[in-house]
Enzyme design. Structure first.
Site, PDB file in Angstrom:
ATOM      1  CB  CYS A   1      -0.865   0.062   1.244  1.00 50.50           C
ATOM      2  SG  CYS A   1      -1.848  -1.403   1.531  1.00 50.50           S
TER       3      CYS A   1
ATOM      4  NE  ARG B   1       4.203   1.663  -1.545  1.00 48.09           N
ATOM      5  CZ  ARG B   1       5.238   0.859  -1.346  1.00 48.09           C
ATOM      6  NH1 ARG B   1       6.282   0.941  -2.144  1.00 48.09           N
ATOM      7  NH2 ARG B   1       5.231  -0.015  -0.370  1.00 48.09           N
TER       8      ARG B   1
ATOM      9  CG  ASN C   1       2.829  -1.043   2.956  1.00 48.49           C
ATOM     10  OD1 ASN C   1       2.225  -1.990   2.453  1.00 48.49           O
ATOM     11  ND2 ASN C   1       4.052  -0.714   2.594  1.00 48.49           N
ATOM     12  N   GLY C   2       1.413  -3.459   5.000  1.00 43.03           N
ATOM     13  CA  GLY C   2       2.028  -4.701   5.440  1.00 43.03           C
ATOM     14  C   GLY C   2       0.973  -5.714   5.839  1.00 43.03           C
TER      15      GLY C   2
ATOM     16  CE  LYS D   1       0.403  -7.012 -14.756  1.00 42.00           C
ATOM     17  NZ  LYS D   1       1.497  -7.979 -14.895  1.00 42.00           N
TER      18      LYS D   1
ATOM     19  CD1 TRP E   1      -1.892  -5.406  -2.979  1.00 43.64           C
ATOM     20  CD2 TRP E   1      -2.692  -4.426  -4.800  1.00 43.64           C
ATOM     21  NE1 TRP E   1      -1.941  -6.346  -3.973  1.00 43.64           N
ATOM     22  CE2 TRP E   1      -2.419  -5.773  -5.099  1.00 43.64           C
ATOM     23  CE3 TRP E   1      -3.214  -3.609  -5.820  1.00 43.64           C
ATOM     24  CZ2 TRP E   1      -2.647  -6.323  -6.355  1.00 43.64           C
ATOM     25  CZ3 TRP E   1      -3.432  -4.159  -7.059  1.00 43.64           C
ATOM     26  CH2 TRP E   1      -3.148  -5.500  -7.321  1.00 43.64           C
TER      27      TRP E   1
ATOM     28  CG  HIS F   1      10.575 -37.685 -29.793  1.00 40.35           C
ATOM     29  ND1 HIS F   1      10.610 -38.989 -30.262  1.00 40.35           N
ATOM     30  CD2 HIS F   1      10.986 -37.742 -28.505  1.00 40.35           C
ATOM     31  CE1 HIS F   1      10.999 -39.790 -29.281  1.00 40.35           C
ATOM     32  NE2 HIS F   1      11.238 -39.059 -28.205  1.00 40.35           N
TER      33      HIS F   1
ATOM     34  CD  GLU G   1       6.500 -17.374 -16.758  1.00 41.24           C
ATOM     35  OE1 GLU G   1       5.602 -17.851 -17.460  1.00 41.24           O
ATOM     36  OE2 GLU G   1       6.538 -16.167 -16.465  1.00 41.24           O
TER      37      GLU G   1
ATOM     38  CE  LYS H   1       7.154 -13.126 -18.293  1.00 44.58           C
ATOM     39  NZ  LYS H   1       6.154 -13.791 -17.577  1.00 44.58           N
TER      40      LYS H   1
ATOM     41  CD  GLU I   1       5.299 -11.755 -21.403  1.00 50.16           C
ATOM     42  OE1 GLU I   1       4.191 -11.226 -21.528  1.00 50.16           O
ATOM     43  OE2 GLU I   1       5.584 -12.503 -20.444  1.00 50.16           O
TER      44      GLU I   1
HETATM   45  C1  F6R Z   1       2.747 -12.934 -19.150  1.00 45.66           C
HETATM   46  C2  F6R Z   1       1.486 -12.492 -18.616  1.00 45.66           C
HETATM   47  C3  F6R Z   1       0.240 -13.146 -19.078  1.00 45.66           C
HETATM   48  C4  F6R Z   1      -0.704 -13.384 -17.900  1.00 45.66           C
HETATM   49  C5  F6R Z   1      -2.059 -13.914 -18.393  1.00 45.66           C
HETATM   50  C6  F6R Z   1      -2.988 -14.231 -17.249  1.00 45.66           C
HETATM   51  O1  F6R Z   1       3.823 -12.253 -18.616  1.00 45.66           O
HETATM   52  O2  F6R Z   1       1.450 -11.611 -17.806  1.00 45.66           O
HETATM   53  O3  F6R Z   1       0.512 -14.330 -19.748  1.00 45.66           O
HETATM   54  O4  F6R Z   1      -0.113 -14.293 -17.024  1.00 45.66           O
HETATM   55  O5  F6R Z   1      -2.656 -12.961 -19.229  1.00 45.66           O
HETATM   56  O6  F6R Z   1      -3.268 -13.110 -16.492  1.00 45.66           O
HETATM   57  P1  F6R Z   1      -3.877 -13.238 -15.053  1.00 45.66           P
HETATM   58  O7  F6R Z   1      -2.874 -13.926 -14.194  1.00 45.66           O
HETATM   59  O8  F6R Z   1      -4.134 -11.832 -14.623  1.00 45.66           O
HETATM   60  O9  F6R Z   1      -5.131 -14.046 -15.161  1.00 45.66           O
END
Ligand code: F6R
Length: 606
Positions: free
Chosen positions: A2, A27, A99-100, A601, A73, A502, A479, A483, A486
């Site tokens: 927060c 935050r 915050n915490g 996002k 948050w 294969h 993963e 990363k 993207e």
């Molecule tokens: C990759 C990324 C996306 C999310 C996906 C699910 O870095 O951020 O692949 O993981 O869109 O999003 P959430 O977790 O918000 O359901």
């Protein structure tokens, strides 16, 4: 996570607090509030963002030159008006912003209720205000000292009393807090950007510091109220740099937050050699009948689910699948009332994930959300929710949320194994102890980030990569590849190491880079053989291996060693070099790291 801001001086406090809160909104932004001490001690707070608070403030006159503000948050209690900070004590003589996470708040709350107190909110914070009031005998500083000595967990606090217009008190333990020093005015804030417009001279409080903030002086004490001294630092950052904590991008800042994130995900869950998930209501009786487990999610959250699948088979001895939500929702998954479905989501708002959750519920499954955003749709719709407590994630590429998801899933699975009699006391203790060491190990990895940066800079022109591994290392490979693609736009595939021959091996040439994740001890020799296959085709290999696996040095072109932990917990920390590699590749290629092209996002449309 927060944001806190506090002011005492010769000016009206409100505009200074609002400006500070706006700069701390990164935050947390699910609710906000201010407390101003003027003729009265007034609190105005609301669910929503700072602009919603400003709207509410239009109808009230808040006058006073001392005040505290908070942008929230949520961790304990849904984001709503009542749970928003500041929190009054029972008689409304004290206010607190926090915050915490207070790990022992339930015990303290029970104790206070027994003494006859009545609470208004669902937060852990309110307990602090009530405790301070209980101890208050005319000296706020003494009362705060007594109260904080009873708290377990992490806290940055601002505390004000109706009876005392000369000062407010701030405390820091495991959550950041700074004091800003002005002329005839002083400030506190969770982070530097909040006060940069007013002063560049700050004291960074350390764990266990109590600060008495007056208009012309700031006195610092330890938890026994013995006077202490801290250095004053001059900050020359711009506001934007300050928001990123001096890091070039939010993504890097969030990766460097991971040791703290790892700690927060286990707060109140790992104690005295035991693993507990107090937020889980699922009954032992139901657990007896569970015969199938699914993890449904998208993207990075799905990859956390893949770790969950391995862990479920290993510890719960149940058939388990990890499923991409956009596929799952249109299949005919075999689900009935004995099916347990984990729904993993950072935002809790992903459209496909929500649809998969609704389908699972319709078919009678019991659902558990593994969620970051408190009060989000997934958390509201699942039967149970276990929050991962990563704090707001701003960079589009998810990093710290993944770490927190993986850790939380492992904790939940181990806890369920214990509940169903499949995890002995000794084994529980072994894992509990290992969890507690993870933050330190993560820090160790981050301390070597320059090695990864160097390797990435050398590889920046590469266009073809494979991430390979077996078992949990395969989950990590998925993963790592996501990363890289993207944010650096390099073609990357995550593959089970044994599958290379294969098909994909045909693509391996001297222009290929293979990132071989080889941390899972039972299969490391197998992966080593796969690395040899790649080397025989002239591919370049960077291996992420566990400390002590010397043999791999003779085969791979470069090795990054991650510190040793229990095999099953390794993904929590072994993902860090993969995240750093993606980051530094994108940086070497000069890309817009926090906002990669074509991506958003939170994907709330199908
Ligand atoms: C990759 C990324 C996306 C999310 C996906 C699910 O870095 O951020 O692949 O993981 O869109 O999003 P959430 O977790 O918000 O359901």
């Amino acid at each position: 996570m927060c944001g806190i801001v506090g002011y005492i001086g010769g000016n009206e406090a409100l505009p200074i607090l609002i400006e500070g809160l706006k700069r701390l909104e990164y935050r947390g932004y699910d609710s906000a509030g201010v407390a101003i001490l003027g003729d009265n001690l007034e609190v105005i707070k609301t669910q929503g963002r700072i602009k919603d608070l400003e709207e509410k403030l239009k109808n009230v006159k808040l006058k006073g030159t001392i005040g505290l503000g908070h942008t929230r948050w949520a961790t304990h209690g849904a984001p709503n008006d009542i749970n928003a900070h500041p929190h009054y004590s029972e008689s409304k003589n004290i206010v607190v912003v926090h915050n915490g996470i207070i790990e022992n708040y339930l015990d303290l709350k029970k104790m206070l209720i027994k003494e006859g107190h009545t609470f208004r909110s669902d937060t852990d914070t309110e307990v602090i205000a009530y405790l301070i009031e209980d101890f208050y005998e005319g000296d706020l500083l003494q009362a705060v000292k007594k109260a904080v000595n009873m708290l377990e967990g992490s806290f940055a606090l601002g505390v004000m009393s109706r009876d005392d217009k000369t000062r407010f008190i701030a405390v820091r333990k495991d959550s950041p807090l700074i004091v800003g020093l002005g002329k005839g005015e002083n400030f506190i804030a969770s982070d530097i950007p909040a006060i940069l417009n007013h002063t560049k001279d700050v004291i960074i409080l350390e764990n266990g510091d109590i600060a008495e903030i007056k208009r012309d002086t700031v006195n610092l004490y330890n938890l026994k109220l013995e006077p202490i001294k801290r250095n004053i630092q001059r900050i020359n950052w711009s506001v934007e740099d300050a928001k990123k904590g001096g890091f070039k991008h939010f993504m890097l800042k969030e990766i460097f937050e991971e040791p703290r994130v790892i700690k927060d995900a286990m707060r109140g869950r790992v104690r005295d050699g035991k693993i507990e998930i107090p937020d889980l209501a699922l009954s032992k009786d139901f657990l007896k009948n569970v015969n199938r487990v699914y993890f449904v999610a998208c993207g990075t959250a799905y990859h956390a689910g893949v770790v969950g699948r391995y862990a479920t088979e290993k510890f719960l001895l149940l058939p388990a699948e990890a499923e991409v939500a956009s596929e799952f929702r249109y299949r005919d998954p075999v689900i009935d009332k004995n099916t347990l479905v984990f729904v993993v989501s950072q935002s809790g708002e992903t459209a496909d994930t929500l649809a998969a959750l609704r389908l699972a519920k319709k078919k009678g499954a019991y659902t558990i959300g593994i969620v970051n955003v408190v009060g989000s749709s997934v958390s509201r719709e699942t039967h149970d929710t276990v929050y991962v407590n990563a704090g707001p994630e701003i960079a589009v590429a998810s990093t710290k949320a993944y770490v927190a998801q993986v850790e939380t899933i492992l904790l939940v699975i181990l806890y369920l194994a214990k509940l169903s009699g499949k995890l002995g006391r000794e084994t529980e203790k072994k894992y509990a102890d290992a969890f507690l060491k993870l933050p330190e190990l993560a820090q160790e990895i981050l301390g070597q980030s320059d090695k990864i940066a160097q390797f990435a800079a050398n590889m920046k022109t590469i266009e073809e990569t494979f991430f390979i591994g077996r078992n949990l290392d395969y989950a990590l490979s998925l993963e790592g590849a996501l990363k890289l693609k993207e944010i650096s736009y390099v073609h990357a595939e995550g593959y089970p190491a044994g599958e290379l021959k294969h098909g994909p091996l045909a693509l391996v040439t001297s222009r290929s880079l293979i990132i071989a994740v080889d941390t899972y001890t039972p299969l490391r020799e197998k992966t080593l053989s796969n690395i040899k296959e790649v080397k025989a085709r002239n591919g370049k290999v960077l291996s992420i291996a566990s400390e002590g696996y010397e043999k791999i040095k003779d085969v791979a072109d470069a090795v990054f060693y991650v510190p040793k932990t229990l095999d099953e917990l390794s993904p929590v920390i072994s993902v860090i070099p993969l995240q750093l590699f993606a980051y530094y590749m994108a940086e070497a290629r000069g890309l817009d790291i926090d906002k990669p092209r074509n991506l958003a996002k939170s994907v709330t449309v199908e």
